[in-house]
Scaffold this motif. Structure first.
Motif, PDB file in Angstrom:
ATOM      1  N   ARG A  40      12.274   7.698 -14.456  1.00 28.09           N
ATOM      2  CA  ARG A  40      12.057   7.396 -13.043  1.00 28.09           C
ATOM      3  C   ARG A  40      13.011   8.117 -12.122  1.00 28.09           C
ATOM      4  N   ARG A  41      14.193   8.371 -12.620  1.00 25.06           N
ATOM      5  CA  ARG A  41      15.171   9.023 -11.755  1.00 25.06           C
ATOM      6  C   ARG A  41      14.648  10.381 -11.303  1.00 25.06           C
ATOM      7  N   VAL A  42      13.929  11.062 -12.178  1.00 28.59           N
ATOM      8  CA  VAL A  42      13.338  12.351 -11.816  1.00 28.59           C
ATOM      9  C   VAL A  42      12.254  12.138 -10.749  1.00 28.59           C
ATOM     10  N   LEU A  43      11.448  11.129 -10.954  1.00 28.96           N
ATOM     11  CA  LEU A  43      10.377  10.856  -9.985  1.00 28.96           C
ATOM     12  C   LEU A  43      10.933  10.482  -8.613  1.00 28.96           C
ATOM     13  N   PHE A  67      18.231  17.634 -11.426  1.00 28.53           N
ATOM     14  CA  PHE A  67      17.548  16.509 -12.072  1.00 28.53           C
ATOM     15  C   PHE A  67      18.377  15.881 -13.186  1.00 28.53           C
ATOM     16  N   GLY A  68      19.582  16.395 -13.365  1.00 26.55           N
ATOM     17  CA  GLY A  68      20.441  15.839 -14.408  1.00 26.55           C
ATOM     18  C   GLY A  68      19.938  16.245 -15.781  1.00 26.55           C
ATOM     19  N   ASP A  69      20.328  15.444 -16.763  1.00 28.68           N
ATOM     20  CA  ASP A  69      19.968  15.765 -18.142  1.00 28.68           C
ATOM     21  C   ASP A  69      18.487  15.475 -18.388  1.00 28.68           C
ATOM     22  N   THR A  70      17.723  16.532 -18.610  1.00 31.15           N
ATOM     23  CA  THR A  70      16.289  16.323 -18.863  1.00 31.15           C
ATOM     24  C   THR A  70      15.931  16.772 -20.283  1.00 31.15           C
ATOM     25  N   SER A  71      16.974  16.878 -21.112  1.00 33.19           N
ATOM     26  CA  SER A  71      16.727  17.406 -22.451  1.00 33.19           C
ATOM     27  C   SER A  71      15.895  16.467 -23.326  1.00 33.19           C
ATOM     28  N   THR A  72      15.829  15.203 -22.949  1.00 31.48           N
ATOM     29  CA  THR A  72      15.043  14.287 -23.784  1.00 31.48           C
ATOM     30  C   THR A  72      13.576  14.235 -23.363  1.00 31.48           C
ATOM     31  N   LEU A  73      13.216  15.019 -22.354  1.00 32.40           N
ATOM     32  CA  LEU A  73      11.812  15.012 -21.927  1.00 32.40           C
ATOM     33  C   LEU A  73      10.907  15.617 -22.996  1.00 32.40           C
ATOM     34  N   ALA A  74       9.771  14.970 -23.198  1.00 27.67           N
ATOM     35  CA  ALA A  74       8.825  15.480 -24.191  1.00 27.67           C
ATOM     36  C   ALA A  74       8.262  16.821 -23.728  1.00 27.67           C
ATOM     37  N   ASP A  75       7.995  16.926 -22.418  1.00 32.14           N
ATOM     38  CA  ASP A  75       7.438  18.167 -21.894  1.00 32.14           C
ATOM     39  C   ASP A  75       8.162  18.535 -20.594  1.00 32.14           C
ATOM     40  N   PRO A  76       9.196  19.358 -20.678  1.00 28.41           N
ATOM     41  CA  PRO A  76       9.996  19.668 -19.482  1.00 28.41           C
ATOM     42  C   PRO A  76       9.178  20.363 -18.388  1.00 28.41           C
ATOM     43  N   GLY A  77       8.063  20.977 -18.760  1.00 28.44           N
ATOM     44  CA  GLY A  77       7.218  21.663 -17.784  1.00 28.44           C
ATOM     45  C   GLY A  77       6.621  20.720 -16.742  1.00 28.44           C
ATOM     46  N   VAL A  78       6.585  19.447 -17.054  1.00 28.86           N
ATOM     47  CA  VAL A  78       6.017  18.453 -16.135  1.00 28.86           C
ATOM     48  C   VAL A  78       6.714  18.504 -14.772  1.00 28.86           C
ATOM     49  N   ILE A  79       8.022  18.733 -14.791  1.00 29.56           N
ATOM     50  CA  ILE A  79       8.775  18.684 -13.533  1.00 29.56           C
ATOM     51  C   ILE A  79       8.282  19.730 -12.545  1.00 29.56           C
ATOM     52  N   SER A  80       8.124  20.964 -13.014  1.00 33.72           N
ATOM     53  CA  SER A  80       7.678  21.982 -12.053  1.00 33.72           C
ATOM     54  C   SER A  80       6.246  21.719 -11.583  1.00 33.72           C
ATOM     55  N   ASP A  81       5.409  21.176 -12.449  1.00 33.54           N
ATOM     56  CA  ASP A  81       4.059  20.803 -12.000  1.00 33.54           C
ATOM     57  C   ASP A  81       4.124  19.752 -10.893  1.00 33.54           C
ATOM     58  N   LEU A  82       5.019  18.792 -11.095  1.00 32.97           N
ATOM     59  CA  LEU A  82       5.132  17.731 -10.084  1.00 32.97           C
ATOM     60  C   LEU A  82       5.666  18.286  -8.766  1.00 32.97           C
ATOM     61  N   SER A  93       0.830  -1.202   0.000  1.00 36.20           N
ATOM     62  CA  SER A  93       0.000   0.000   0.000  1.00 36.20           C
ATOM     63  C   SER A  93       0.874   1.265   0.000  1.00 36.20           C
ATOM     64  N   PRO A  94       0.659   2.187  -0.963  1.00 31.77           N
ATOM     65  CA  PRO A  94       1.551   3.348  -1.049  1.00 31.77           C
ATOM     66  C   PRO A  94       1.479   4.245   0.185  1.00 31.77           C
ATOM     67  N   GLU A  95       2.634   4.719   0.608  1.00 31.87           N
ATOM     68  CA  GLU A  95       2.724   5.670   1.719  1.00 31.87           C
ATOM     69  C   GLU A  95       2.188   7.020   1.248  1.00 31.87           C
ATOM     70  N   VAL A  96       2.592   7.397   0.022  1.00 28.09           N
ATOM     71  CA  VAL A  96       2.154   8.675  -0.530  1.00 28.09           C
ATOM     72  C   VAL A  96       1.570   8.430  -1.917  1.00 28.09           C
ATOM     73  N   ILE A  97       0.424   9.074  -2.160  1.00 30.71           N
ATOM     74  CA  ILE A  97      -0.113   9.072  -3.523  1.00 30.71           C
ATOM     75  C   ILE A  97      -0.212  10.519  -3.965  1.00 30.71           C
ATOM     76  N   GLN A  98       0.458  10.835  -5.037  1.00 27.70           N
ATOM     77  CA  GLN A  98       0.388  12.196  -5.571  1.00 27.70           C
ATOM     78  C   GLN A  98      -0.330  12.157  -6.916  1.00 27.70           C
ATOM     79  N   PHE A  99      -1.384  12.983  -7.032  1.00 27.69           N
ATOM     80  CA  PHE A  99      -2.050  13.062  -8.329  1.00 27.69           C
ATOM     81  C   PHE A  99      -1.202  13.918  -9.260  1.00 27.69           C
ATOM     82  N   ALA A 100      -1.086  13.492 -10.494  1.00 24.19           N
ATOM     83  CA  ALA A 100      -0.254  14.221 -11.447  1.00 24.19           C
ATOM     84  C   ALA A 100      -0.953  14.254 -12.802  1.00 24.19           C
ATOM     85  N   ASP A 101      -1.018  15.425 -13.368  1.00 21.99           N
ATOM     86  CA  ASP A 101      -1.662  15.521 -14.688  1.00 21.99           C
ATOM     87  C   ASP A 101      -0.818  14.867 -15.767  1.00 21.99           C
ATOM     88  N   GLY A 102       0.489  14.879 -15.523  1.00 17.61           N
ATOM     89  CA  GLY A 102       1.356  14.243 -16.508  1.00 17.61           C
ATOM     90  C   GLY A 102       2.586  13.677 -15.824  1.00 17.61           C
TER      91      GLY A 102
END
Ligand code: PRX
Length: 643
Positions: free
Chosen positions: A606-609, A620-635, A586-595
């Motif tokens: 996963r390393r970012v997560l 966060f290291g090299d995130t240049s291959t992310l399809a949408d880099p904005g996801v990180i700040s949302d998370l 059972s997860p200790e934390v559940i975070q809702f995420a739009d993306g």
């Protein structure tokens, strides 16, 4: 430095003795293990050949030509070697007054009778029997009874859900299930039989279900399928003796399911001759077990630690093994020390997560009892952090006792890297050195051996008798999981380094496996449980550092379009996972995420997560291959809102 007292009688008394054993085991592994098995195991027919192996098209065969029986080794031979009236199992139930002691003679009789019950039910050599039981003596009895008639047991930890039980029974097509009415835990009675009933709705292979009465709660019994353990055992035609099967060395002894980084749990297959030799051998080397010792391993038999070091290892040596039904903190945090005092426990084997939980309760609980009988302390399941190590050493070990930090896995059958209490100088946090017969090394991602203090993959380059022989029903998975990446080597999946003294420092898993309180959980398994819920569109699960559990489960969940985020839904998803897999998942934390952070090719980073879960807000290291880099700040925003 290792203690001097106890050295003269120790199985391995000093560093030179260890070095000599190790040298011999590497120069002539076959001779070494042939000798070891002759010393430790009674064979009906002596093996003709020590070893045949191939790590490329993996096939490992130890002690071919030999025949033996595990229950014979754990019981029959101790009836004539002076141990007949010695306690084999001391069982402490959860209520303090519930104690049962089985001498070797008594255990022998119970095991023989239950073996006859299984035979009467039509269980034959090679058939599978599923055991879904709490920590009660009947579990050990059923295991040994299976081994007596050559049936393969598959134990499912009683904390797993009906669905997990069902999957495991379906995978190995067990013919009989042994379960109980309930589990007693921290003063509560938790019904178990309803889980078994639910599981069995999807298990056509199961013909009979035997139920142990533990709590006396009211449970339904299915006519023609279910019967009580005590009725079966008392039947007139059940005799006290059951002829042990003469098993081939490589016949399967048991299957135990464990989580991997992908897919469903895999059925790790252990066989007879090698496994028994290895558990008995390491029992001597690591715990220095002697005849007068009371030895206590606090694990649950539902995990490999309990298989190898509550039942098979100790009983093969004719030792006294204490088995405890309860938990460390009930009725109070001195429960363990009260038991140590009550039975005069000499050797004590537990997990870092237990130490950390007890540490938090304060030292006064360890001081309430006379625990001076203790001689050796052990640890298993995850790296032991220096703070927990010191606390264990100071307060339980009175600043003197050696702590053997034992590194191993379900797949390895027994301990591979550990100190020997009288031969190895300790370094807190290091599992120290490879045991005799174990050729461990650290390699880079190309499989090249690394030098001192370079971190890499922990691999084993030669077979040892206790290693797994396969993944039940899936030879491809066996090959690809353990032998696919580094040709000719067994890949453990752990990261580690070796220091300048040859000491191993295990860092933890390198794959998507989380270690929660010393229990292995596959992230893929939890993710697939989550997405099976109608409100969940996508889920990604990672481990998050946790003070007591080591790691805990952190789940990012994307909901389906029309579903609202809510606290209730979090509760519902947690309950859902409990039901799908079991409370430990059972997860200790559940975070809702739009993306979720995905690469352009759709792979979740996963390393970012993991970093976000750990509370890290940058690097966060090299995130240049992310399809949408904005996801990180949302998370990151989402995590901030959670706390
Ligand atoms: O990551 C290692 C960790 O537990 C994993 C094996 O888990 P399991 O198969 O459930 O067996 C647990 C009990 C043997 C390993 O891959 N692990 C186990 N013991 C240690 C450890 N990590 C560091 N130090 C240990 N002593």
């Amino acid at each position: 430095m290792p203690p001097t007292e106890g050295r003269e009688t120790a199985w391995v008394g000093d560093k030179a003795a260890y070095q000599e054993l190790y040298r011999r085991s590497m120069e002539d592994p076959e001779g070494f293990w042939m000798e070891r098995t002759r010393e430790l195991v009674s064979w009906f027919k002596e093996p003709e050949k020590a070893l045949e192996w191939d790590f490329h098209n993996p096939s490992i065969k130890w002690f071919q030509g030999g025949t033996l029986n595990v229950s014979y080794n754990c019981l029959d031979r101790h009836l004539t070697d002076g141990r007949r009236n010695k306690a084999a199992i001391i069982w402490q139930g959860e209520p303090d007054e519930d104690v049962r002691v089985y001498t070797y003679q008594m255990l022998f009789t119970e095991v023989n009778r239950f073996a006859n019950v299984l035979r009467k039910m039509g269980v034959k050599r090679g058939d599978r029997v599923a055991l879904y039981l709490p920590m009660i003596p009947e579990l050990a009895i059923a295991m040994l009874a299976c081994s007596r008639i050559g049936a393969t047991h598959s134990i499912v930890f009683a904390g797993f859900s009906a669905m997990s039980l069902q999957n495991r029974i379906q995978d190995c097509e067990a013919k009989v299930l042994v379960t109980a009415d309930a589990v007693l835990r921290a003063g509560r009675t938790i019904a178990l039989k309803p889980n078994a009933d639910e599981a069995l709705t999807g298990c056509p292979s199961v013909e009979r279900c035997v139920v142990v009465r533990r709590a006396g709660n009211d449970i339904p019994m299915v006519e023609g399928r279910d019967s009580w353990w005590h009725d079966e055992m008392a039947a007139d035609d059940i005799r006290h003796f059951c002829e042990p099967e003469h098993m081939e060395a490589e016949d399967t002894l048991f299957i135990l399911y464990t989580s991997g980084s992908t897919g469903k749990p895999k059925g790790v297959v252990h066989t007879t001759g090698g496994y028994l030799t290895y558990t008995a051998s390491t029992m001597q080397y690591v715990f220095d077990m002697h005849d007068n010792d009371v030895y206590w391993c606090t694990a649950d038999i539902g995990w490999i630690t309990g298989h190898s070091y509550i039942v098979y290892g100790p009983l093969c040596l004719g030792g006294t093994s204490l088995m405890f039904e309860g938990v460390p903190s009930y009725p109070a945090p001195d429960r363990f020390w009260q038991i140590v005092e009550k039975f005069g426990v000499n050797i004590f084997y537990t997990a870092p997560t237990v130490i950390r939980a007890l540490m938090r309760e304060g030292v006064e609980w360890t001081q309430k009892h006379d625990i001076s009988s203790l001689r050796i302390l052990g640890s298993v399941g995850e790296p032991i952090n220096p703070e927990a190590w010191m606390w264990y050493h100071q307060n339980v070990g009175k600043g003197q006792l050696p702590i053997v930090d034992t590194w191993w896995q379900t797949e390895t059958g027994g301990i591979l890297i550990s100190a020997m209490p009288y031969a190895t100088a300790l370094k807190p946090g290091s599992a120290t050195r490879a045991l005799p017969g174990v050729d461990a090394a650290i390699v880079d991602s190309e499989g090249r051996e690394l030098g001192p203090n370079e971190g890499g993959h922990l691999v084993i380059r030669k077979p040892w008798p206790g290693m797994l022989r396969g993944v039940f029903g899936d030879p491809e998975r066996f090959k690809s999981t353990y032998f696919g990446r580094f040709p000719g080597m067994y890949e453990s999946g752990d990261g580690a380094r070796v220091d300048e003294d040859g000491y191993f420092w295990v860092m933890g898993r390198l794959d998507d496996v989380i270690n929660v309180s010393g229990h292995r959980m596959g992230t893929a398994e939890i993710e697939s449980a989550l997405v099976a819920h109608p409100a969940v569109a996508e889920a990604a699960v990672v481990g998050m550092p946790h003070d007591i559990k080591g790691e805990s489960i952190y789940a990012y969940v994307t909901l389906t379009a029309d579903v609202e985020e809510s606290k209730e839904l979090i509760g519902e998803l947690r309950a859902w996972v409990r039901k799908e897999i079991g409370p430990i998942a059972s997860p200790e934390v559940i975070q809702f995420a739009d993306g979720l952070p995905k690469t352009r090719s759709g792979k979740i980073m996963r390393r970012v997560l993991r970093k976000i879960a750990a509370g890290i807000t940058d690097e966060f290291g090299d995130t240049s291959t992310l399809a949408d880099p904005g996801v990180i700040s949302d998370l990151l925003d989402g995590r901030r809102d959670l706390l």
